[in-house]
Design a protein around this motif. Structure first.
Motif, PDB file in Angstrom:
ATOM      1  N   SER A  98      79.601  58.894  33.283  1.00  0.00           N
ATOM      2  CA  SER A  98      78.852  58.939  32.033  1.00  0.00           C
ATOM      3  C   SER A  98      78.772  60.395  31.553  1.00  0.00           C
ATOM      4  O   SER A  98      78.908  61.334  32.347  1.00  0.00           O
ATOM      5  N   MET A  99      78.519  60.572  30.262  1.00  0.00           N
ATOM      6  CA  MET A  99      78.376  61.920  29.719  1.00  0.00           C
ATOM      7  C   MET A  99      77.194  62.634  30.390  1.00  0.00           C
ATOM      8  O   MET A  99      77.247  63.839  30.628  1.00  0.00           O
ATOM      9  N   GLU A 100      76.154  61.878  30.710  1.00  0.00           N
ATOM     10  CA  GLU A 100      74.975  62.462  31.367  1.00  0.00           C
ATOM     11  C   GLU A 100      75.359  63.033  32.729  1.00  0.00           C
ATOM     12  O   GLU A 100      75.006  64.144  33.088  1.00  0.00           O
ATOM     13  N   LYS A 101      76.126  62.238  33.479  1.00  0.00           N
ATOM     14  CA  LYS A 101      76.556  62.680  34.812  1.00  0.00           C
ATOM     15  C   LYS A 101      77.429  63.930  34.689  1.00  0.00           C
ATOM     16  O   LYS A 101      77.275  64.893  35.453  1.00  0.00           O
ATOM     17  N   LEU A 102      78.325  63.917  33.716  1.00  0.00           N
ATOM     18  CA  LEU A 102      79.240  65.054  33.567  1.00  0.00           C
ATOM     19  C   LEU A 102      78.499  66.357  33.259  1.00  0.00           C
ATOM     20  O   LEU A 102      78.956  67.439  33.624  1.00  0.00           O
TER      21      LEU A 102
ATOM     22  N   GLY B 289      82.371  62.264  16.725  1.00  0.00           N
ATOM     23  CA  GLY B 289      81.583  61.060  16.979  1.00  0.00           C
ATOM     24  C   GLY B 289      80.753  61.147  18.255  1.00  0.00           C
ATOM     25  O   GLY B 289      80.109  60.176  18.648  1.00  0.00           O
ATOM     26  N   ILE B 290      80.762  62.310  18.914  1.00  0.00           N
ATOM     27  CA  ILE B 290      79.970  62.487  20.140  1.00  0.00           C
ATOM     28  C   ILE B 290      78.484  62.447  19.753  1.00  0.00           C
ATOM     29  O   ILE B 290      78.048  63.213  18.894  1.00  0.00           O
ATOM     30  N   THR B 291      77.724  61.552  20.403  1.00  0.00           N
ATOM     31  CA  THR B 291      76.360  61.343  19.913  1.00  0.00           C
ATOM     32  C   THR B 291      75.378  62.418  20.374  1.00  0.00           C
ATOM     33  O   THR B 291      74.429  62.703  19.671  1.00  0.00           O
TER      34      THR B 291
ATOM     35  N   LEU C 241      82.988  71.644  35.879  1.00  0.00           N
ATOM     36  CA  LEU C 241      84.192  70.827  36.070  1.00  0.00           C
ATOM     37  C   LEU C 241      84.508  69.949  34.860  1.00  0.00           C
ATOM     38  O   LEU C 241      85.643  69.531  34.671  1.00  0.00           O
ATOM     39  N   ARG C 242      83.483  69.687  34.021  1.00  0.00           N
ATOM     40  CA  ARG C 242      83.735  68.731  32.941  1.00  0.00           C
ATOM     41  C   ARG C 242      84.795  69.154  31.931  1.00  0.00           C
ATOM     42  O   ARG C 242      85.383  68.298  31.289  1.00  0.00           O
ATOM     43  N   PRO C 243      85.083  70.485  31.776  1.00  0.00           N
ATOM     44  CA  PRO C 243      86.194  70.810  30.871  1.00  0.00           C
ATOM     45  C   PRO C 243      87.531  70.214  31.326  1.00  0.00           C
ATOM     46  O   PRO C 243      88.473  70.161  30.541  1.00  0.00           O
ATOM     47  N   ARG C 244      87.611  69.746  32.559  1.00  0.00           N
ATOM     48  CA  ARG C 244      88.855  69.125  33.035  1.00  0.00           C
ATOM     49  C   ARG C 244      88.947  67.648  32.674  1.00  0.00           C
ATOM     50  O   ARG C 244      89.905  66.975  33.046  1.00  0.00           O
TER      51      ARG C 244
END
Ligand code: 4AD
Ligand code: MG
Length: 464
Positions: free
Chosen positions: A115-119, A445-447, A125-128
Motif C-alpha cells: 500500500s502507499m501507506e506502507k511504502l 491522480g495520486i490522492t 526504497l520507495r523510489p524503486r
C-alpha cells in the motif's frame, strides 16, 4: 563501453548495438532450456528491459542464478529484436557483473504490491517502485515546463530567502528559526524572550511564501518568479497539506487581475500539454493503476477554457444548486473542498477561476475593490483537486495598505520596506502561487500529497 539507458535500449533503433546497461534487477526467471531472463530497471522509464543470460556465461551458476529483486548489475551485450510481448528489444548478455546483492528474505520490495501507506515507511526504497518512479519523472517534467514557460515569457528567476522575519500570509503558521537553547531561554528586563541574543536579533521563521520579496524585485525588474520550498506549521493532517512544499510564484509589475488570470491559465495549459506530450508511458500507468480520470483531467486543463466567476456569483450558484453540503454556504465564509469540487466538477466541468473574495478571509496585501467588502483575489480550482493556485492583484495605495494592515493586527512599521514600494514609484502589480505538489497530484491522480514528494514533512514525520 557504450553505456545506454534502459529508456534508450527499449527503442527499436537500439537493435544491433553493442551496449552496456546498468540497473537493478526486478525479477529473474529461469527457463528449462538452460538460460535465464532478467528484468532490469534503471529508473529512466517505467518499463524494464529483458536481459537473456545463457547458461554458458562463466558466472551463470555461481552468480546469475542467485540474482533476486534489488540486486545491482552491469550487463554488456548485444541489443536484439525481442519476440516477447510489449517490448521491441531485449539484450543478449555477453557479460553480467554483480555489484550488490540484496537478501530476498529481507528486501521489502518483492513481488507483493504494498500500500502507499506502507511504502511511506520505506522512503529510502520507495523510489524503486513503479509508482514513485513515475511520480518523480512527471514531477521533473512539470518543473522543467515551469522554468521553460517563465523563461520564454521573459521572466527573471529570483531566489527569495528561506529564512525571514515576515509573515506573508499573516496566518501565524510559521516555523521558528533560532539558535537559542530551549532549556535556557534568555529573558529581557520585562520577562520577555530576549531576541537580541538570538542569531538574527529578532524573531525569525521559515518562509510561508516568497511573494513579498518577489514584489520587491518585480517593482524593479518587471517580470520575476521565485520557485522554492515553503513551510507552514498548520497542524492539518489532510491529503492536500504538507508542512514543507514547493511553490512557484510569479510576480509582475503593471499587471492587473485580468492579466494575472490570463497568465495563470496559459501557465497551467502549458504544463498539462507538455506532460501529455512527454510522459505518455507514465500517464498511461496512472490511468490504468491509480485513477482512470487522469487523461481526461489533463486534456481538460490543456484544452478547455477556464470559467471565471466571482466569489459572490459562486455562492449564489451553490445556494441555488439545491445540493446538500456538510458545511453550510454563506457569503463571507471560505469555500470548503466540497464546495470547490461541486463548482468544478458538477457545475462547470472545467477548471475555474474564482475572484473578488470577501476582504475578511484574505491577507492584507490584496487590492481592495470599490465595493468596500471584496478584494482582487483569485483562486484557480481544478476538478477533483480543488485549489491549486492562490493569487491577487496587490494593494498599491499606501494609505489603503496601511489601513488593511492595522485591521489585520499587523504592525506597519515592521513592514516599512514593503510600504516603501508604495511610497516610491508605486505601480499596479499582481502575482500568484502554484503549489507544485498539488499540481503533481492533479496530473497523476495520486490522492495523498505525501506520495508526490520524495520526503514528506507532516506533523510527526521528519525522520528522513
Ligand atoms: O494560497 P496560498 O496560501 O498563497 C500564497 O501563499 C500567496 N502568497 C501566493 C502568491 O500570491 N504569490 O498558497 C498558494 C498555493 C495554494 O493554492 C496551494 O496550491 C499551495 O500553495 N499550498 C500548499 N500546498 C501544500 N501544502 C500546503 N500546506 C499548502 N498551502 C498552500
Ligand atoms: Mg490559498
Amino acid at each position: 563501453m557504450n553505456k545506454i539507458s534502459i529508456c534508450e535500449a527499449r527503442q527499436a533503433e537500439a537493435i544491433g548495438q553493442q551496449a552496456t546497461l546498468q540497473g537493478w534487477v526486478r525479477t529473474r526467471r529461469d527457463s528449462k532450456g538452460g538460460f535465464s531472463f532478467l528484468e532490469l530497471n534503471d529508473g529512466t522509464c517505467l518499463a524494464n528491459i529483458q536481459v537473456v543470460a545463457d547458461a554458458d556465461l562463466p558466472n551463470y551458476e555461481s552468480e546469475i542464478k542467485r540474482l533476486t529483486a534489488g540486486c545491482s548489475v552491469t550487463v554488456r551485450g548485444e541489443m536484439k529484436a525481442s519476440g516477447g510481448k510489449g517490448q521491441a528489444t531485449e539484450m543478449q548478455a555477453a557479460e553480467v557483473t554483480v555489484h550488490g546483492w540484496s537478501d530476498p528474505d529481507e528486501y521489502p520490495l518483492q513481488k507483493k504490491r504494498h500500500s502507499m501507506e506502507k511504502l511511506r515507511e520505506w522512503a529510502h526504497l520507495r523510489p524503486r517502485t513503479n509508482t514513485m518512479g513515475a511520480v518523480m519523472r512527471v514531477r521533473n517534467r512539470i518543473c522543467r515546463s515551469i522554468h521553460d514557460f517563465f523563461q520564454e515569457e521573459g521572466f527573471l528567476y529570483v531566489h527569495t530567502p528561506i529564512i525571514t522575519a515576515s509573515d506573508c500570509e499573516g496566518a501565524g503558521e510559521m516555523f521558528r528559526v533560532t539558535t537559542l537553547d530551549p532549556a535556557n531561554i534568555p529573558l529581557d528586563a520585562k520577562g520577555q524572550v530576549d531576541y537580541k541574543q538570538d542569531f538574527f536579533d529578532r524573531p525569525s521563521y521559515l518562509t510561508v511564501s516568497g511573494q513579498l520579496e518577489g514584489e520587491i524585485y518585480a517593482t524593479a525588474l518587471g517580470k520575476v518568479y521565485t520557485f522554492g520550498p515553503t513551510f507552514r506549521a498548520e497542524n492539518s493532517n489532510t491529503s492536500r497539506h504538507l508542512a514543507e512544499f514547493w511553490m512557484v510564484e510569479p510576480e509582475i509589475a503593471f499587471y492587473d487581475l485580468e492579466d494575472n488570470m490570463g497568465l495563470a491559465e496559459r501557465f497551467l495549459k502549458r504544463i498539462a500539454t507538455e506532460v501529455l506530450a512527454n510522459c505518455e508511458e507514465d500517464i498511461e500507468f496512472f490511468q490504468k493503476r491509480i485513477d482512470d480520470q487522469v487523461l481526461e483531467t489533463l486534456q481538460t486543463i490543456a484544452e478547455k477554457p477556464f470559467h471565471r466567476i466571482s466569489y459572490t456569483e459562486a455562492i449564489e450558484r451553490l445556494e441555488k444548486s439545491g445540493a446538500k453540503f456538510e458545511f453550510p454556504i454563506a457569503w463571507g465564509t471560505d469555500l470548503q473542498a466540497e464546495h470547490e469540487r461541486y463548482l468544478t466538477e458538477k457545475l462547470f466541468g472545467t477548471p475555474i477561476i474564482l475572484y473578488d473574495y470577501p476582504d475578511a478571509i484574505k491577507p492584507f496585501y490584496m487590492k481592495c475593490n470599490e465595493d468596500g467588502k471584496t478584494v482582487r483575489a483569485m483562486d484557480v480550482l481544478l476538478p477533483r483537486v480543488g485549489e491549486i493556485i492562490g493569487g491577487s492583484q496587490r494593494e498599491d495605495r499606501l494609505d489603503v495598505l496601511e489601513t488593511r494592515m492595522k485591521e489585520q493586527g499587523i504592525c506597519p512599521e515592521d513592514y516599512w520596506w514593503y510600504l516603501d514600494l508604495r511610497r516610491f514609484g508605486t505601480v499596479p502589480h499582481a502575482g500568484f502561487g502554484l503549489g507544485l505538489e498539488r499540481m503533481v497530484q492533479a496530473v497523476t491522480g495520486i490522492t495523498n500529497i505525501r506520495d508526490v514528494i520524495p520526503f514528506p514533512r507532516t506533523p510527526g514525520n521528519a525522520e528522513f
